[in-house]
Design an enzyme around this catalytic site. Structure first.
Site: not given
Length: 274
Positions: A10, A101, A104, A106, A143
């Site tokens: 994401k 990764p 990061a 993400l 998340d």
């Protein structure tokens, strides 16, 4: 029985910090799934004993997949699921081809954990509700619930664990990620370095804006309150950021950046550079 599924990263189109409550900061954010070459592939099968394999950068007990399984076990016990169902989790062989990764911005670890909780519920037909899955996800990581939701775009509020689908034109195949190699951002360190500059009262207005409007109207500093503290805590990141053009935006607490893809032929999808 072998079940294989893909997990995608994401990005945070915007991430605004409201205030600190207890040990953590309350935020509002727009999370968007990005589907391109950057993905983890997870396989789950029945075996004689439990195993979790993958190129992980942490001890087993700190691994988000392992945490998710421990939370799941406790939840199934509380829900009075049968002993055989709970014991079946002790004979899962899970293997991860890790490409997203970590550190990061993400959601790599959260993506794996959220994907696992979602898919185990489907595989074993437990019929746990989304609300029940969210209860577990919030215990694994902030998340995680976005990835449980399977939404392409969502507003995240509270500490990031309250997820609401946001209906808009999907950007999942229109975004390009740049994840610098060997540059990692500690979420804890970045949040600790955050200094509130102004009081923030426009939360509801941000949550109404489309992602495309945000990316075409604001720069990366305006969209992400964690960019400045991330640059303060990470000189290597600061060097990289100073060379990036304005079309690049910052995701989460870093270190990855993203932009709207160049629609011309030959445009790159995902960069992982020094």
């Amino acid at each position: 029985m072998t079940h294989v599924f893909e997990v995608y990263p994401k990005v945070n189109v915007f991430l605004k910090i409201l205030h600190k409550e207890g040990a953590y900061h309350k935020i509002i954010s727009r999370m968007c799934l990005v589907k391109n070459k950057l993905k983890d592939i997870i396989s789950v099968k029945n075996a004689l004993s439990f195993s979790l394999k993958g190129d992980f950068d942490c001890p087993l007990e700190e691994n988000s997949l392992f945490k998710a399984l421990q939370v799941l076990k406790k939840f199934l016990v509380q829900k009075n699921f049968s002993h055989s169902v709970i014991k079946s989790l002790d004979t899962l062989a899970i293997e991860v081809e890790k490409n997203i990764p970590t550190q990061a911005g993400l959601g790599g670890g959260s993506a794996d954990a959220g994907g696992l909780l979602y898919h185990l519920n489907q595989m074993f037909d437990w019929r746990l509700s989304l609300k029940e899955l969210y209860t577990m996800g919030s215990l694994v990581g902030a998340d995680t619930n976005f990835f449980i939701s399977q939404y392409k775009s969502a507003n995240a509020t509270s500490y990031g664990e309250v997820i609401e689908n946001f209906e808009e034109e999907s950007l999942e195949d229109r975004l390009e990620i740049y994840a610098p190699n060997h540059v990692f951002c500690s979420t804890k360190a970045v949040y600790q370095a955050y200094k509130p500059e102004t009081c923030f009262f426009q939360a509801k207005e941000w949550l109404k804006k489309t992602s495309l409007e945000c990316l075409k109207t604001y720069d990366r500093n305006e969209l992400n309150d964690l960019l400045k503290p991330a640059l303060r805590t990470n000189p290597a990141l600061k060097d990289i950021e100073s060379q990036l053009s304005k079309e690049w935006f910052f995701s989460g607490s870093g270190s990855a950046f993203f932009r709207l893809k160049n629609t011309q032929k030959g445009a790159n999808e995902t960069h992982c550079q020094q």
